[in-house]
Structures are given as structure tokens and as C-alpha cells.
Design an enzyme around this catalytic site. Sequence first.
Site, PDB file in Angstrom:
ATOM      1  N   SER A 260      28.049   9.848   7.725  1.00  0.00           N
ATOM      2  CA  SER A 260      29.094  10.542   6.991  1.00  0.00           C
ATOM      3  C   SER A 260      28.573  10.949   5.620  1.00  0.00           C
ATOM      4  O   SER A 260      27.445  10.636   5.261  1.00  0.00           O
ATOM      5  CB  SER A 260      30.328   9.652   6.871  1.00  0.00           C
ATOM      6  OG  SER A 260      29.941   8.306   6.648  1.00  0.00           O
TER       7      SER A 260
ATOM      8  N   ASP B 170      26.699   3.672  -1.123  1.00  0.00           N
ATOM      9  CA  ASP B 170      25.296   3.627  -0.737  1.00  0.00           C
ATOM     10  C   ASP B 170      24.975   4.948  -0.038  1.00  0.00           C
ATOM     11  O   ASP B 170      25.836   5.531   0.627  1.00  0.00           O
ATOM     12  CB  ASP B 170      25.046   2.497   0.261  1.00  0.00           C
ATOM     13  CG  ASP B 170      25.060   1.117  -0.382  1.00  0.00           C
ATOM     14  OD1 ASP B 170      25.533   0.993  -1.521  1.00  0.00           O
ATOM     15  OD2 ASP B 170      24.608   0.167   0.281  1.00  0.00           O
TER      16      ASP B 170
END
Length: 274
Positions: free
Chosen positions: A237, A97
Site C-alpha cells: 500500500s 514505515d
Amino acid sequence: MENKKETKILRFLYHTVPGRMVLKLLTAPLLSKIAGAYMDCGISKIHIKGFIQKAGIDMSEYEKQEYKNFNECFTRKILKEKRPVCQEADKLTAPCDGRLSAYHIGEDSTFEIKRSRYRVSDLIEGSETAPDYCGGVCLVFRLCVDNYHRYGYIDDGVILENRALKGRLHTVRPIAMERYPVFVQNSREYTVMETEHFGRIAQIEVGAMMIGKIVNHKHSGAVKRGEEKGMFLYGGSTIVVLLEKDRAVLPRQLFETTQKGMETPVKYGQALNP
């Protein structure tokens, strides 16, 4: 979740002299290890309810369990039916995602992200098996704290090489990339794979501020499309995927959206090409 207050703080850290002095301490891996250790301890459970509410996470999409600490919640597993993985051979799938940006890799094996220039050789420093990716494509998937933080393999294949590189831990938000080549300064781990349908790819997991650990399950052997590759512990991240020239035909709109300074939302297992 991003908001004006957080943006103001990041602008102070990255665009002022006093802020950069503080930033040097904040981006040190030791601090992230300490923060990660706290998120692994039982007392960190006090943050779970507020995190879910602030991020607007629909917990009905995830496997039910009693979380022993914050990181168990952050790395929660999604119900399989909520992330179906496209199995059509010619479809390139998203490994996670996130918010996707797409870049063409120049003939000198460089590309530009938010005014920072990157060389492929720096991203996969020391690789003995990766091609140079001249004329290929770089896909950057930016995960925010509200995203699902487990990620997978984009195709069937065999791992040729896996290497972890130590570094600092800048935030991966665009405001940091305006000043630093974040993806080559940050701690990261890359995997070079010979895939069945897209040639030799490199998948790079990039740590960010307050990321204590990148956890990959395999370092060698065969892998399957959609198989879980690993997970990030707490924080934002990034995953970078490098593709050789002419290995995948991606929609032009994807590159045009990136050129306009926008990102395309994607989900784990989603087909990226028509």
C-alpha cells in the site's frame, strides 16, 4: 518481499494484452473484498508462520498476542519504544514505515511519478478545504508486505475533511506506475488537516491489489503528532502526503535519490528534515 518471479508475473499482467485482460479482474474491488474476508477468517492462520519467515519479520519487536486470523498478524502492533516519534516542532515526521520518494509539485499543480503524470486535484478529488499545493512537495511512502502497516499523524492539528474514494486496486509497485496513474485510479481515502507547524496538509492512504480495507480511526476532531491514524489490511500500500510551498525544508539528497529512480527507507515517527 519482491523477487524475480513476482516481477515477471507483474510484467505479464501490465505489459501484455492477455495479462491486462486478467488484470481487469484482479484489480476489481470485489476480488479484494473476497480475499480480505478470507484473511479475516480463522483458517487463514495457516499462512502466518510462512509469511513471517518469508518476510524476515523480527516478531520480538511487536506486542505479543495470539492471532485469531492472518489479518490480526498483518496489523500487529509494534512495541512503542521501537518507533519513537520525533517531537521537535520544526521536524517533519514520517507517517509510516516504508520507502520514500519526494517530488516537487509544479506551478500547474502536477508532478510525475514513473512516467505517470498526476494532478493534485485528482488525488484529492472533491476536496472543499485543500489548497492547490502549487510549488509544494509530494511525499510518497510505499509500504511493502514486510513493513509495519499501521500509520500515524505527522503533526498536531485538526481534521478539516475526510473522504473515501472508490476505485480499482492496482499494485503500487513501480512496474504498475509505468502504465497506469495508480494513485488516482486506486481506492483511497484522504484527510485534509490544519497542522500546527506545517500548514494545511493532505494525507492520502492508497489501497493496493488484495487490500480489502483502509481503516482510519478518526474522521474529525483534534489529532496529535505520532498518534495512530489507522492501518492497512493485507497487501502492499501507499501513503501520499502533500505539503504547501515553503512549509518544510527537506534535504536536497531526498529529491536527488528519487530522481535516480531509488527510494529512501524510513520508519514511523522518524524526522525527515535535518
